[in-house]
Scaffold this active site. Structure first.
Site, PDB file in Angstrom:
ATOM      1  N   ASN A 130       0.857  -1.200   0.000  1.00  0.00           N
ATOM      2  CA  ASN A 130       0.000   0.000   0.000  1.00  0.00           C
ATOM      3  C   ASN A 130       0.888   1.243   0.000  1.00  0.00           C
ATOM      4  O   ASN A 130       2.113   1.135  -0.034  1.00  0.00           O
ATOM      5  CB  ASN A 130      -0.945  -0.019   1.206  1.00  0.00           C
ATOM      6  N   ASP A 186      -4.179  -6.713   5.524  1.00  0.00           N
ATOM      7  CA  ASP A 186      -5.128  -7.571   6.244  1.00  0.00           C
ATOM      8  C   ASP A 186      -5.037  -9.014   5.749  1.00  0.00           C
ATOM      9  O   ASP A 186      -5.320  -9.950   6.491  1.00  0.00           O
ATOM     10  CB  ASP A 186      -6.554  -7.037   6.057  1.00  0.00           C
ATOM     11  N   LYS A 192       9.696 -16.442 -10.512  1.00  0.00           N
ATOM     12  CA  LYS A 192       8.811 -15.404 -11.078  1.00  0.00           C
ATOM     13  C   LYS A 192       7.654 -16.061 -11.846  1.00  0.00           C
ATOM     14  O   LYS A 192       7.898 -16.953 -12.672  1.00  0.00           O
ATOM     15  CB  LYS A 192       9.644 -14.507 -12.010  1.00  0.00           C
ATOM     16  N   PRO A 239      -2.589 -12.151  10.912  1.00  0.00           N
ATOM     17  CA  PRO A 239      -2.935 -11.865  12.308  1.00  0.00           C
ATOM     18  C   PRO A 239      -3.072 -10.362  12.511  1.00  0.00           C
ATOM     19  O   PRO A 239      -2.404  -9.582  11.829  1.00  0.00           O
ATOM     20  CB  PRO A 239      -1.740 -12.421  13.089  1.00  0.00           C
ATOM     21  N   ASP A 240      -3.948  -9.968  13.428  1.00  0.00           N
ATOM     22  CA  ASP A 240      -4.084  -8.544  13.754  1.00  0.00           C
ATOM     23  C   ASP A 240      -3.098  -8.228  14.889  1.00  0.00           C
ATOM     24  O   ASP A 240      -3.317  -8.622  16.042  1.00  0.00           O
ATOM     25  CB  ASP A 240      -5.530  -8.227  14.166  1.00  0.00           C
ATOM     26  N   ILE A 241      -2.020  -7.538  14.540  1.00  0.00           N
ATOM     27  CA  ILE A 241      -0.925  -7.303  15.492  1.00  0.00           C
ATOM     28  C   ILE A 241      -1.420  -6.491  16.688  1.00  0.00           C
ATOM     29  O   ILE A 241      -1.200  -6.844  17.844  1.00  0.00           O
ATOM     30  CB  ILE A 241       0.238  -6.572  14.779  1.00  0.00           C
ATOM     31  N   PHE A 259      -4.259   3.299  15.105  1.00  0.00           N
ATOM     32  CA  PHE A 259      -4.628   4.270  14.097  1.00  0.00           C
ATOM     33  C   PHE A 259      -5.755   3.639  13.285  1.00  0.00           C
ATOM     34  O   PHE A 259      -5.764   2.422  13.098  1.00  0.00           O
ATOM     35  CB  PHE A 259      -3.438   4.582  13.168  1.00  0.00           C
ATOM     36  N   LYS A 309     -11.066  -3.763  19.486  1.00  0.00           N
ATOM     37  CA  LYS A 309      -9.681  -4.204  19.763  1.00  0.00           C
ATOM     38  C   LYS A 309      -9.255  -3.899  21.201  1.00  0.00           C
ATOM     39  O   LYS A 309      -8.131  -4.148  21.571  1.00  0.00           O
ATOM     40  CB  LYS A 309      -8.715  -3.541  18.769  1.00  0.00           C
TER      41      LYS A 309
END
Ligand code: PMT
Length: 400
Positions: free
Chosen positions: A210, A279, A289, A305-307, A323, A341
């Site tokens: 991203n 995600d 390649k 995993p959601d850290i 954030f 969370k």
């Protein structure tokens, strides 16, 4: 990043013999990472060539006069807002007297009245002038208003006399300016910050990522260091300079970031998740390649995993700040993440435009807790980071 990286120093040069040292001062400030713009006071150009200052600062020098032409460029209000600090060096007896009066009779003094940034002066004058009762009273007035007085030094003077009143050496002034950004809000605290994007490999040369540049997370790391914290910065791949005084852990994927964070999270007092973590990751990453044999290609992804959630759900979690990057219903979605969370604070960040969010120089945040929301308006990410660290340390100290 050095001790003045991302700091914008507005240097006012008043008309004294020590002005000949200001090209060196600009060099010393820029060597510490500062961006410097210069305003010459009336007659200062008799002591230093504007062209020299332009060459070393990389910016056109602002003249003392406030003309229609100068105000149509970066006018006095823009300069007052631009500065993280206004430094007057050399500061003559005259300019300090005018600061005491709140005079707005030329560009430099007007900016000093108009700015919210801290002001520092490096006095330079004859020893008798320095010891004059009026000068002493003016210095006391400036100090009582929070103006930082840097020096002066004592010794042989340009006029042949000996005594106090010499301007400090440029390296000393630059170091003292850097130290003005230091504070003790988080002295002795350990903070871990994630920053930048993650890279989820499809094959050895391609991946899913991203637009996070790392700027917001790095600015927070720098502000936390300035506040006295020991900072571990777990960073995805970025192309910007890393804070020099942080413990840097370079990672690539979300899984790498997860294990780097978990390996020392129990030693941290505060965790701030600024990274734009993918995600999902491809189920398979090819060893070679991938060739373009087919007209279509399907990538099967699996959830990462959601850290942040994993950190916040530990038995004894650190103070957790997330954030939330959102394109719409920013505050509402951010509140959902705060509750879901189990975070202490969340910074709701509007993204998707060209002025704030991913890759931009500026950002704006709504900082949300369970019972409060504070608007931190659009500003340079480093200034915003200083405000955020101040708010985070207040909330952290209230809780502990
Ligand atoms: O790097 P810059 O160019 O300066 O841009 C800054 C920024 C826009 C990336 C930053 O200000 C920001 O908003 N970061 C959060 C990006 C994000 O992934 O938001 P999110 O709403 O998807 O995630 C919510 C929180 O969970 C974040 O704290 C994120 O770090 C964390 N998370 C998300 C997914 C995951 N697998 N693990 C996580 O820890």
């Amino acid at each position: 990043m050095k001790s003045l990286t991302n700091k914008r120093v507005l240097l006012g040069v008043s008309a004294g013999i020590a002005a000949y040292k200001t090209p060196d001062l600009v060099r010393k400030l820029t060597e510490l990472g500062a961006e410097v713009q210069i305003i010459l006071s009336k007659n200062a150009d008799q002591f230093v060539a504007p062209l020299s200052l332009q060459a070393v600062s990389g910016h056109a020098v602002h003249n003392y006069a406030m003309t229609a032409e100068s105000e149509s460029g970066m006018g006095h209000i823009d300069l007052a807002r631009w500065a993280d600090i206004v430094l007057i060096a050399p500061a003559t007896a005259n300019v300090m007297a005018r600061l005491c009066q709140g005079n707005a009779d030329e560009l430099l003094t007007t900016v000093c009245v108009a700015t919210e940034a801290p002001i520092a002066v490096a006095p330079a004058m004859n020893q008798q002038m320095w010891q004059n009762a009026a000068s002493e009273a003016n210095i006391a007035t400036l100090e009582s208003r929070g103006v930082h007085i840097l020096g002066p030094d004592a010794g042989e003077q340009a006029c042949g006399e000996v005594g106090p009143g010499r301007m400090l050496q440029p390296a000393d002034i630059a170091a003292r300016v850097a130290s003005l950004f230091q504070n003790t809000q988080l002295t002795g605290k350990r903070i871990m910050i994630t920053a930048g994007p993650t890279w989820e490999a499809l094959d050895p040369v391609r991946g899913i990522t991203n637009h996070s540049s790392g700027k917001m997370g790095y600015a927070l790391a720098e502000a936390a260091i300035e506040a006295g914290a020991e900072v571990t910065l777990v960073s995805g791949p970025t192309y910007i300079a890393k804070p020099e005084r942080a413990n840097i852990v370079d990672v690539v994927s979300a899984l790498d970031m997860h294990s780097a964070v978990m390996s020392t999270i129990d030693q941290q007092d505060i965790f701030i998740g600024v990274a734009a973590v993918a995600d999902y990751r491809p189920v398979d990453s090819a060893d070679q390649k991938i060739k373009k044999n087919a007209d279509q290609m399907t990538i099967t992804m699996v959830k990462n995993p959601d850290i942040l959630a994993d950190v916040a759900s530990r038995d004894t979690p650190p103070f957790c700040v997330g954030f939330a990057a959102e394109t719409n219903d920013v505050v509402e979605y951010a509140r959902g993440k705060l509750e879901h969370k189990k975070l202490d604070l969340i910074a709701a960040n509007h993204v998707g435009g060209s002025e704030t969010g991913f890759g931009t120089t500026d950002n704006a945040i709504t900082l949300i807790s369970n019972d409060n929301a504070i608007e931190l308006p659009r500003q340079h990410k480093s200034a915003l980071a200083r405000q955020l660290i101040s708010e985070i340390s207040k909330a952290f100290n209230e809780q502990s």
